[in-house]
Design an enzyme around this catalytic site. Structure first.
Site, PDB file in Angstrom:
ATOM      1  N   GLU A 263      -2.490  -9.011   3.440  1.00 51.51           N
ATOM      2  CA  GLU A 263      -2.859  -9.580   4.747  1.00 51.51           C
ATOM      3  C   GLU A 263      -4.357  -9.477   5.011  1.00 51.51           C
ATOM      4  O   GLU A 263      -4.863 -10.031   5.981  1.00 51.51           O
ATOM      5  CB  GLU A 263      -2.043  -8.917   5.865  1.00 51.51           C
ATOM      6  CG  GLU A 263      -2.461  -7.505   6.272  1.00 51.51           C
ATOM      7  CD  GLU A 263      -1.909  -6.397   5.376  1.00 51.51           C
ATOM      8  OE1 GLU A 263      -1.499  -6.694   4.240  1.00 51.51           O
ATOM      9  OE2 GLU A 263      -1.917  -5.233   5.800  1.00 51.51           O
TER      10      GLU A 263
ATOM     11  N   HIS B 266      -3.844  -4.869   0.165  1.00 46.41           N
ATOM     12  CA  HIS B 266      -3.299  -5.433   1.398  1.00 46.41           C
ATOM     13  C   HIS B 266      -3.360  -6.954   1.341  1.00 46.41           C
ATOM     14  O   HIS B 266      -4.434  -7.523   1.513  1.00 46.41           O
ATOM     15  CB  HIS B 266      -4.102  -4.937   2.601  1.00 46.41           C
ATOM     16  CG  HIS B 266      -3.843  -3.505   2.913  1.00 46.41           C
ATOM     17  ND1 HIS B 266      -2.920  -3.110   3.839  1.00 46.41           N
ATOM     18  CD2 HIS B 266      -4.356  -2.373   2.391  1.00 46.41           C
ATOM     19  CE1 HIS B 266      -2.877  -1.788   3.891  1.00 46.41           C
ATOM     20  NE2 HIS B 266      -3.746  -1.319   3.016  1.00 46.41           N
TER      21      HIS B 266
ATOM     22  N   CYS C  97       0.839  -1.199   0.000  1.00 47.11           N
ATOM     23  CA  CYS C  97       0.000   0.000   0.000  1.00 47.11           C
ATOM     24  C   CYS C  97       0.872   1.246   0.000  1.00 47.11           C
ATOM     25  O   CYS C  97       1.605   1.479  -0.941  1.00 47.11           O
ATOM     26  CB  CYS C  97      -0.960  -0.057   1.191  1.00 47.11           C
ATOM     27  SG  CYS C  97      -2.262   1.152   1.101  1.00 47.11           S
TER      28      CYS C  97
END
Lengths: 307, 213
Positions: free
Chosen positions: B197, B195, B84
């Site tokens: 994650e 992202h 990001c």
């Protein structure tokens, strides 16, 4: 307002202690099993987002359950919103440290609007959600629909004006709004499409709708007839995946009747129904089934790998 | 099993919990630090996301990490993963809040997302979006992680890097009027606008790809 975003399917995990519970109109809570079992399953099945709602925190003024939040976020790698009992910035910081991505605030914000403003300044509005709990009924004396705002998970009525409050939370910096219909919660009789359309032109941020979603068709209908960004369902998925855990009193019911005894939660309620409500019209569905239907209707959603 | 070790740069981002969790979930040995000595020792670093461009940059300058990161990727050719904002920092500059310079490992600037009445986007843009592979992409293992039609990842951002046909930009996304650089890979450098994650299993597979490099 048409927004260029993928539509999202969210599941709301309502928690009381470590248990996943589901009530009717925020009352008559049944315990369905341990919440982290459900969250992991939902993540694996391809849910787009999870909302964690502690149903008693605001009422009893207790701290958010950080261990519990951690337990869920450690095994789910999708956006995760935490709600319930948030009143201070350092609580939010701790919640984020536990691995949550957003916080949703209702009671805390109605009592003191500054929490929304300060949280948005400190953490960015992308991580602050305004949670709005609405009780709606038709008032025959004034011949119109009444929209009341409630706090403490449906325990206390406020005198805030619904429309004004929606405008205000956006000015304060809330990056997202979730409205939950108390009068429809847990019944599975279908969503309130009118309320979404009523506020369509004043909601500039993404809008999540929750309350009354009881079948795949409800999800489809809501995306086709309104501009809502996300649908949040609880019963729809809980009763489907309930099969996977512990005992399952609902297994043999087409119409979800309040079934046999189970050894956790509220017995009487399960045996006798809730007030006049003897049946819940929920037609449980898996996340894959919901997504398949939406894709077949050309609704712009996130596609996950087939199993 | 391979010993996966990774250092996450603590850029005072509020939300490191997730990326740390995700690395641990993938059995990596994780260290979170902004100490230059620790970062010098590590072979793989992650520059995480969320936060403001200029204040993160200022913090990296203050901690003397900018030269260290440059040395890490350009001279020592060790692995780095920008997520990001972390990816945006690898480019030359950004107009976010005030104009500020980046690490300039790649050419390009960071611009605010455009929207108009017919193509309205909330800023910040939050949500799932599809990533398409750049047809000019060099063949790497990264390509194998993508399959037809369901490459969805989770984005949270207000600014973006414009997609032009650079070879190191491996993937792009469309958002209304904007064509966003969402995935880049150049030898030892990996970057994502989304992202990993927070992007479910698909996201974890990208993170794992980096950890296993």
């Amino acid at each position: 307002m048409t927004k260029k975003l993928k539509k999202r399917i969210i599941s709301k995990l309502e928690l009381k202690g470590p248990n996943l519970i589901k009530g009717v109109m925020f009352d008559g809570l049944r315990s369905l099993g341990l919440a982290h079992n459900f969250s992991t399953k939902y993540y694996e099945e391809g849910i787009d987002e999870l909302i964690y709602q502690d149903v008693i925190a605001s009422l009893y003024l207790v701290e958010p359950k950080y261990d519990q939040i951690k337990k869920i976020s450690n095994n789910t790698f999708i956006p995760f919103t935490v709600a319930g009992g948030i009143t201070k910035l350092d609580q939010i910081k701790k919640i984020f440290d536990c691995g949550a991505d957003k916080v949703a605030i209702n009671t805390g914000a109605i009592n003191d609007v500054k929490i929304l403003e300060n949280a948005a300044k400190e953490f960015g509005s992308q991580s602050v959600v305004s949670s709005i709990e609405v009780n709606s009924y038709f008032d025959y004396s004034s011949n119109q629909k009444v929209r009341e705002l409630w706090i403490k998970n449906g325990k206390e009525k406020t005198d805030k004006n619904f429309i004004d409050w929606i405008k205000q939370v956006q000015d304060l910096g809330a990056g997202e709004i979730i409205i939950t219909m108390i009068n429809l919660d847990g019944l599975g009789k279908g969503p309130d499409l009118d309320i979404i359309n009523e506020i369509d032109n004043i909601v500039k941020v993404p809008l999540i709708y929750s309350g009354g979603i009881g079948s795949i068709n409800d999800v489809e209908k809501i995306f086709i007839t309104t501009n809502v960004d996300a649908v949040c369902a609880a019963s729809l998925f809980h009763y489907y995946y309930y099969n996977n855990f512990d005992i399952n009193p609902f297994k043999n019911f087409n119409k979800l009747r309040c079934g046999k005894n189970i050894d956790i939660g509220n017995y009487e309620f399960i045996n006798n129904g809730y007030g006049d409500v003897k049946y819940f019209y929920v037609k449980p569905a898996s996340i894959t089934q919901v997504k398949k239907k939406l894709i077949s209707k050309n609704i712009n959603i996130r596609v996950t790998d087939e199993k | 099993m391979k010993n996966k070790r990774v250092t996450i740069i603590d850029s005072r981002v509020n939300n490191l919990g997730n990326i740390v969790n995700a690395c641990k979930y993938l059995n990596a040995d994780v260290k979170v630090t902004s100490d230059i000595k620790e970062i010098k020792k590590s072979d793989k670093i992650i520059l995480p996301g969320l936060g403001a461009y200029n204040s993160t940059m200022n913090y990296l300058v203050k901690k003397k990490l900018t030269d260290q990161i440059y040395e890490h990727c350009k001279i020592k050719k060790k692995y780095i993963f920008g997520i990001c904002l972390g990816m945006q920092l690898l480019f030359e500059s950004s107009d976010e809040n005030i104009y500020s310079k980046g690490l300039a490992l790649f050419k390009g600037d960071c611009k605010i997302l455009k929207s108009n009445k017919d193509n309205f986007i909330n800023i910040p843009h939050m949500g799932w979006n599809e990533v398409f592979l750049n047809p000019n992409i060099k063949k790497t293992k990264l390509k194998n992680l993508f399959n037809k039609g369901n490459n969805f990842f989770y984005f949270v951002h207000s600014y973006f890097i414009k997609f032009k046909k650079q070879k190191y930009i491996s993937g792009y996304s469309s958002l209304g009027l904007n064509k966003i650089c969402s995935l880049l890979e150049s030898e030892n450098i990996l970057g994502t606008q989304f992202h990993p994650e927070l992007s479910g299993k698909k996201g974890l597979s990208i993170l794992n790809y980096f950890l296993e490099k």
